[in-house]
Design an enzyme around this catalytic site. Structure first.
Site, PDB file in Angstrom:
ATOM      1  N   GLY A  34      41.509  16.142  40.673  1.00  0.00           N
ATOM      2  CA  GLY A  34      40.159  16.517  40.271  1.00  0.00           C
ATOM      3  C   GLY A  34      39.750  17.930  40.599  1.00  0.00           C
ATOM      4  O   GLY A  34      38.558  18.221  40.719  1.00  0.00           O
ATOM      5  N   THR A  35      40.706  18.852  40.723  1.00  0.00           N
ATOM      6  CA  THR A  35      40.319  20.221  41.058  1.00  0.00           C
ATOM      7  C   THR A  35      39.540  20.890  39.924  1.00  0.00           C
ATOM      8  O   THR A  35      38.613  21.665  40.182  1.00  0.00           O
ATOM      9  CB  THR A  35      41.546  21.078  41.423  1.00  0.00           C
ATOM     10  OG1 THR A  35      42.448  21.132  40.317  1.00  0.00           O
ATOM     11  CG2 THR A  35      42.252  20.509  42.648  1.00  0.00           C
ATOM     12  N   MET A 112      45.596  12.490  31.782  1.00  0.00           N
ATOM     13  CA  MET A 112      47.003  12.344  31.423  1.00  0.00           C
ATOM     14  C   MET A 112      47.231  11.195  30.448  1.00  0.00           C
ATOM     15  O   MET A 112      48.150  10.387  30.604  1.00  0.00           O
ATOM     16  CB  MET A 112      47.841  12.147  32.689  1.00  0.00           C
ATOM     17  CG  MET A 112      47.653  13.232  33.737  1.00  0.00           C
ATOM     18  SD  MET A 112      47.923  14.908  33.090  1.00  0.00           S
ATOM     19  CE  MET A 112      49.692  14.847  32.796  1.00  0.00           C
ATOM     20  N   ARG A 113      46.399  11.143  29.412  1.00  0.00           N
ATOM     21  CA  ARG A 113      46.547  10.141  28.369  1.00  0.00           C
ATOM     22  C   ARG A 113      46.400  10.822  27.014  1.00  0.00           C
ATOM     23  O   ARG A 113      45.592  11.744  26.849  1.00  0.00           O
ATOM     24  CB  ARG A 113      45.485   9.030  28.478  1.00  0.00           C
ATOM     25  CG  ARG A 113      45.381   8.352  29.842  1.00  0.00           C
ATOM     26  CD  ARG A 113      46.668   7.697  30.269  1.00  0.00           C
ATOM     27  NE  ARG A 113      47.116   6.684  29.321  1.00  0.00           N
ATOM     28  CZ  ARG A 113      48.332   6.142  29.334  1.00  0.00           C
ATOM     29  NH1 ARG A 113      49.226   6.562  30.236  1.00  0.00           N
ATOM     30  NH2 ARG A 113      48.665   5.217  28.465  1.00  0.00           N
ATOM     31  N   ILE A 114      47.185  10.368  26.047  1.00  0.00           N
ATOM     32  CA  ILE A 114      47.085  10.885  24.682  1.00  0.00           C
ATOM     33  C   ILE A 114      45.871  10.250  24.010  1.00  0.00           C
ATOM     34  O   ILE A 114      45.725   9.026  24.019  1.00  0.00           O
ATOM     35  CB  ILE A 114      48.367  10.579  23.885  1.00  0.00           C
ATOM     36  CG1 ILE A 114      49.566  11.314  24.494  1.00  0.00           C
ATOM     37  CG2 ILE A 114      48.197  10.968  22.420  1.00  0.00           C
ATOM     38  CD1 ILE A 114      50.896  10.954  23.866  1.00  0.00           C
ATOM     39  N   ASN A 129      40.030  20.187  26.142  1.00  0.00           N
ATOM     40  CA  ASN A 129      41.185  19.946  27.014  1.00  0.00           C
ATOM     41  C   ASN A 129      41.623  21.264  27.661  1.00  0.00           C
ATOM     42  O   ASN A 129      41.359  22.351  27.144  1.00  0.00           O
ATOM     43  CB  ASN A 129      42.344  19.356  26.207  1.00  0.00           C
ATOM     44  CG  ASN A 129      43.523  18.974  27.086  1.00  0.00           C
ATOM     45  OD1 ASN A 129      43.348  18.339  28.123  1.00  0.00           O
ATOM     46  ND2 ASN A 129      44.720  19.366  26.683  1.00  0.00           N
ATOM     47  N   HIS A 131      45.194  23.111  29.476  1.00  0.00           N
ATOM     48  CA  HIS A 131      46.648  22.965  29.567  1.00  0.00           C
ATOM     49  C   HIS A 131      47.225  24.169  30.305  1.00  0.00           C
ATOM     50  O   HIS A 131      46.812  25.309  30.070  1.00  0.00           O
ATOM     51  CB  HIS A 131      47.253  22.871  28.162  1.00  0.00           C
ATOM     52  CG  HIS A 131      48.724  22.617  28.160  1.00  0.00           C
ATOM     53  ND1 HIS A 131      49.272  21.411  28.533  1.00  0.00           N
ATOM     54  CD2 HIS A 131      49.771  23.424  27.843  1.00  0.00           C
ATOM     55  CE1 HIS A 131      50.590  21.474  28.434  1.00  0.00           C
ATOM     56  NE2 HIS A 131      50.911  22.688  28.024  1.00  0.00           N
TER      57      HIS A 131
END
EC number: 2.1.2.2
Length: 212
Positions: A34-35, A112-114, A129, A131
């Site tokens: 959760g950073t 971490m889910r599509i 999102n 990345h």
């Protein structure tokens, strides 16, 4: 016009770019420590981002992000993905919860889910999102390791609108991070995270301006 970002962040962001008259209502999705959630919540607390976080949803029962939410007095709910037969079922549960809290922006802060059309269709152009690479390079998992293996000299991080294709969608903001000769995945990822925490709140404000 005051410039708020150093040259390695693009596009350059001014104080005028970040002024939002109406507070955003952010629904955060997170899976881990959760950073990035903390960076966003802190930007709100410091009045750098005009927003509220009515709800955090996390999918991993052991995720440390729930503790960070509690520290900010932000409500959190667990939706364990293992309890859903299909990705679409999980996304529908997310949509139902966020709609009940009148969320208008969905922020994937280490989710971490599509995602599926169920979520993207419920919040068109309002799912963001982050990345750890300079997209479109090094999509998918282990982006930091991919960059090291490729031997590139610069990597970084990208905030973008989410799309059905993993780690794709219109780019909102990027930050460059030089790769040092003795970098390991851990040291490089730590420096990338510093930039993630800087650009994520900025990108949310830019998105709200561009996609009201």
């Amino acid at each position: 016009m005051e410039n708020l970002t150093p040259s390695f962040i693009s596009p350059q962001v001014s104080s005028e770019d970040l002024k939002l008259e109406t507070p955003l209502k952010l629904g955060i999705l997170a899976s881990g420590s959760g950073t990035n959630f903390e960076a966003i919540a802190d930007a709100i607390k410091q009045q750098e981002l005009n927003a509220k976080i009515p709800l955090l949803i996390y999918n991993n029962p052991q995720a440390k992000v729930q503790e960070k939410a509690a520290a900010f007095n932000i409500e959190s709910k667990l939706l364990n993905h293992r309890h859903f037969k299909r990705r679409e079922d999980l996304d529908q549960a997310i949509v139902d919860l966020f709609k009940s809290y009148n969320i208008n922006w969905v922020i994937m802060a280490g989710w971490m889910r599509i995602v599926t059309p169920v979520l993207l269709g419920a919040f068109p152009n309002h799912v963001i999102n982050i990345h750890p690479s300079l997209l479109p390079s090094f999509k998918g998992i282990k982006a930091v390791e991919q960059a090291l293996e490729a031997g590139v000299k610069i990597t970084g991080c990208t905030v973008h609108l989410a799309s059905l294709e993993v780690d794709s969608g219109p780019i909102l903001l990027q930050a460059a991070v030089p790769i040092l000769q003795d970098d390991t995945p851990e040291t490089l990822h730590a420096r990338i995270q510093i930039q993630e925490h800087k650009i994520f709140p900025l990108a949310i404000a830019l998105a709200a301006k561009k996609y009201p």
